[in-house]
Design a protein around this motif. Structure first.
Motif, short mmCIF file in Angstrom:
data_model
loop_
_atom_site.label_atom_id
_atom_site.label_comp_id
_atom_site.label_asym_id
_atom_site.label_seq_id
_atom_site.Cartn_x
_atom_site.Cartn_y
_atom_site.Cartn_z
N LEU A 44 0.80 -1.22 0.00
CA LEU A 44 0.00 0.00 0.00
C LEU A 44 0.83 1.27 0.00
N PRO A 45 1.91 1.38 0.79
CA PRO A 45 2.68 2.63 0.78
C PRO A 45 3.24 2.98 -0.59
N LEU A 46 3.56 1.97 -1.40
CA LEU A 46 4.10 2.21 -2.72
C LEU A 46 3.15 3.02 -3.57
N TYR A 47 1.86 2.71 -3.48
CA TYR A 47 0.89 3.35 -4.34
C TYR A 47 0.21 4.52 -3.66
N ALA A 48 0.54 4.77 -2.42
CA ALA A 48 -0.06 5.89 -1.71
C ALA A 48 0.83 7.11 -1.70
N GLY A 49 2.04 6.97 -2.25
CA GLY A 49 3.04 8.02 -2.12
C GLY A 49 2.55 9.39 -2.54
N ALA A 50 2.00 9.51 -3.75
CA ALA A 50 1.63 10.82 -4.27
C ALA A 50 0.45 11.41 -3.50
N GLN A 51 -0.34 10.55 -2.87
CA GLN A 51 -1.53 11.04 -2.19
C GLN A 51 -1.21 11.52 -0.76
N THR A 52 -0.32 10.83 -0.09
CA THR A 52 -0.09 11.13 1.33
C THR A 52 1.17 11.93 1.59
N GLY A 53 2.03 12.04 0.58
CA GLY A 53 3.29 12.73 0.78
C GLY A 53 4.37 11.84 1.34
N THR A 54 4.10 10.57 1.56
CA THR A 54 5.12 9.64 2.05
C THR A 54 5.77 8.94 0.87
N VAL A 55 7.02 8.57 1.04
CA VAL A 55 7.74 7.87 -0.02
C VAL A 55 8.45 6.66 0.57
N ALA A 111 8.22 3.51 0.28
CA ALA A 111 8.63 2.41 -0.58
C ALA A 111 9.97 2.67 -1.23
N PHE A 112 10.34 3.94 -1.38
CA PHE A 112 11.60 4.26 -2.02
C PHE A 112 12.70 4.60 -1.02
N ASP A 113 12.34 4.86 0.21
CA ASP A 113 13.32 5.33 1.18
C ASP A 113 14.51 4.38 1.31
N LYS A 114 14.25 3.10 1.54
CA LYS A 114 15.34 2.16 1.79
C LYS A 114 16.20 1.93 0.55
N PRO A 115 15.63 1.62 -0.63
CA PRO A 115 16.49 1.40 -1.79
C PRO A 115 17.24 2.66 -2.23
N VAL A 116 16.60 3.82 -2.11
CA VAL A 116 17.29 5.06 -2.48
C VAL A 116 18.41 5.35 -1.48
N ALA A 117 18.13 5.17 -0.19
CA ALA A 117 19.16 5.38 0.82
C ALA A 117 20.35 4.44 0.61
N ALA A 118 20.04 3.22 0.18
CA ALA A 118 21.09 2.23 -0.03
C ALA A 118 22.00 2.59 -1.21
N VAL A 119 21.45 3.28 -2.21
CA VAL A 119 22.22 3.60 -3.41
C VAL A 119 22.84 5.00 -3.34
N LYS A 120 22.50 5.78 -2.33
CA LYS A 120 22.93 7.18 -2.27
C LYS A 120 24.45 7.33 -2.34
N GLN A 151 9.43 8.06 -8.23
CA GLN A 151 8.04 8.41 -7.96
C GLN A 151 7.28 8.66 -9.26
N LEU A 152 7.94 9.35 -10.22
CA LEU A 152 7.30 9.62 -11.50
C LEU A 152 6.97 8.33 -12.24
#
Length: 429
Positions: free
Chosen positions: A11-22, A24-33, A420-421
Motif C-alpha cells: 500500500l505505501p508504494l501506491y499511496a506516495g503521491a496522495q499522502t506525501g510519504t515515499v 517504498a523508495f526510502d530504503k532502496p534510495v538510501a542504499a544507493v545514495k 516516484q514519476l
C-alpha cells in the motif's frame, strides 16, 4: 491473512503521491545514495567532450548491464539506452540524462578535480563538467538500480536515455538529442512521456524548481559576414570600413531587442560573442566576421528575430556601400513543458522532494536540446538544487564557468523523484 498482509505491505508504494510519504523508495534510495555520489565524482574527475564520451558511455553501459537491464550502446554515436520491462502492465516512459563536459578549466580545489585535457577543433583544451551532467548521469544510474531491484512492482516499461553532445557537437558533426531521435530512441517501443532534470548551482540542495509551458529558450547561432573595401588605415575615404559597419550592426541588433520585439510576451536575447577582422592596425580590412547567439522563448518570435537580423544587417551594410550575409543555425528549440503533464505529475515531485521544497520558477534564457524530445511525446523538464545550504545564490558560480561547483550530498532527491514519476504516471492516466 497472508494475502491481506501482502497487500497491506504494498500500500505505501501506491499511496506516495496522495499522502506525501515515499516509504517504498526510502530504503532502496538510501542504499544507493553513496554509490550515486561515488559515480558522480568518478565521472567528474574524468570528463569527456561532446561526441567523445567513450569512457563515460562504457562505465554507464557496464553498470546498467550489472542491473540486469537490456542495454544498447552506440546510439547517436556514444549514447547508451537501457530498457526495464516492469512486472506490471503500464505505459512506456523515458528518463533522460546528458553525458558531455565542456572545454573549461576547473578552478575549485576538490579531491576529484578534473585535470584532464582533450582536443577541441584542433586545439588542446582543459575539460570540466562545468554544467553538472556528471550529476545527471549518476542520478539516472541510481534510478535504474533502484527500479531494477523493484522490477516486479514497476508498471510498464522504462527507457533510460544517456545522451551525448547536449552542449553541441564539434564542427559539423551530427549528435545530441536530434541524432538519438533520428536513430529511434523514442520508438520501439514508442515513448508515451519523457522526463528530465538539470542540476542548478544557484538553487539550494534538495529544492526543485519547475515551470509549465515555455521553460528554457531556443538557441540559435548566427554568423554575419560584412564585406567592405580594403584601404590604407590613413585613408578611410578610399575604402569601405567593414569594422565600422559591424559596430553599427551590433547596435542595430540590440535595437531589435529593445524596440522591435514585444518583450511583455517573452524575453529575447541577441549576443555577439565573437568578432574577427584585419591583420594590421594600419590597414582597413575587406571583411569582418561576427558570430553570436539568439535566445527566444516563443517560436513565432524566434522566426521574427531571424528575419529582422538578416534585414538589419543587410540594410545597415547597404547604407555604407558594404554587403552583409547572415546565416543562422538553430541548435535547440524552446524547451516546452506540457502543461497537462506538469499538472498531472507535479504532486509526485512534491511527494518525493517535499511540497515545501518545490516551487514554480521563471523561464530561463539558457537552452537545452531536451526540447527536441518534446516533439515526439509530452515532456517535463525540471531543476534540482545543487548549491550548498546557506550560500548566497548571487555569489554562487554560474554554469559553464571555471568556478562552477555543486554540493552532491542530496542527489538522492533526484533519484526519489524519478522513481516516484515512474510509479505514479501509470496511476494518474
Amino acid at each position: 491473512m497472508r494475502k491481506l498482509t501482502a497487500l497491506w505491505a504494498l500500500l505505501p508504494l501506491y499511496a506516495g503521491a496522495q499522502t506525501g510519504t515515499v516509504t517504498a523508495f526510502d530504503k532502496p534510495v538510501a542504499a544507493v545514495k553513496d554509490q550515486v555520489i561515488a559515480w558522480r565524482r568518478q565521472i567528474h574527475q574524468h570528463p569527456e567532450l561532446s561526441n567523445r564520451e567513450f569512457k563515460t558511455a562504457a562505465l554507464v553501459a557496464e553498470q546498467l548491464k550489472s542491473f540486469g537491464l537490456e542495454v544498447q550502446t552506440g546510439v547517436g554515436k556514444t549514447g547508451v539506452v537501457a530498457i526495464l520491462k516492469g512486472g506490471k502492465p503500464g505505459p512506456v516512459i523515458a528518463l533522460r540524462a546528458d553525458m558531455d563536459a565542456l572545454p573549461v578549466f576547473e578552478r575549485p580545489d576538490i579531491p576529484f578535480k578534473s585535470t584532464d585535457s582533450a582536443e577541441y577543433l584542433g586545439q588542446k583544451v582543459p575539460v570540466m563538467h562545468a554544467c553538472g551532467h556528471d550529476s545527471h548521469i549518476a542520478i539516472l544510474l541510481g534510478t535504474a538500480k533502484v527500479l531494477a531491484q523493484m522490477k516486479a512492482q514497476v508498471p510498464g516499461t522504462v527507457k533510460f536515455i544517456f545522451q551525448p553532445a547536449e552542449e553541441g557537437t564539434p564542427g559539423t558533426e551530427e549528435g545530441g538529442a536530434p541524432l538519438m531521435i533520428k536513430e529511434g530512441v523514442m520508438d520501439n517501443p514508442k515513448v508515451e512521456a519523457i522526463f528530465g532534470l538539470h542540476i542548478n548551482s544557484q538553487t539550494p540542495i534538495g529544492q526543485v524548481k519547475y515551470k509549465s509551458g515555455a521553460t528554457m529558450a531556443s538557441s540559435d547561432w548566427f554568423t554575419i559576414k560584412v564585406k567592405g573595401k580594403q584601404t590604407h588605415g590613413s585613408q578611410p575615404w578610399n575604402g569601405i570600413d567593414p569594422i565600422a559597419v559591424s559596430a553599427q550592426i551590433i547596435e542595430g541588433l540590440q535595437n531589435i531587442v529593445s524596440r522591435q520585439m514585444e518583450l511583455t510576451k517573452a524575453p529575447v536575447v541577441i549576443t555577439v560573442g565573437k568578432i574577427h577582422s584585419g591583420l594590421r592596425p594600419n590597414i582597413i580590412p575587406e571583411e569582418t566576421i561576427m558570430e553570436g547567439t539568439i535566445r527566444t522563448l516563443d517560436s513565432r518570435m524566434q522566426a521574427q528575430v531571424h528575419e529582422r537580423i538578416k534585414l538589419t544587417a543587410a540594410k545597415i551594410a547597404e547604407a555604407s556601400g558594404a554587403t552583409a550575409e547572415t546565416s543562422i543555425d538553430t541548435k535547440t528549440k524552446v524547451t516546452f513543458n506540457d502543461p497537462a503533464l506538469v499538472q498531472r505529475m507535479l504532486p509526485s515531485i512534491e511527494a518525493a522532494a517535499g511540497k515545501a521544497n518545490v516551487t514554480a520558477a521563471d523561464w530561463t534564457t539558457g537552452a537545452e536540446d531536451f526540447s527536441f524530445y518534446g516533439d515526439k511525446a509530452p515532456a517535463f523538464f525540471f531543476f534540482l538544487g545543487g548549491m550548498p545550504l546557506n550560500q548566497d545564490p548571487a555569489k554562487a558560480a554560474p554554469h559553464h564557468t571555471p568556478d562552477f561547483y555543486i554540493d552532491d550530498s542530496r542527489l538522492d532527491v533526484g533519484v526519489k523523484i524519478f522513481c516516484q514519476l515512474v510509479f505514479d504516471y501509470a496511476k494518474t492516466k
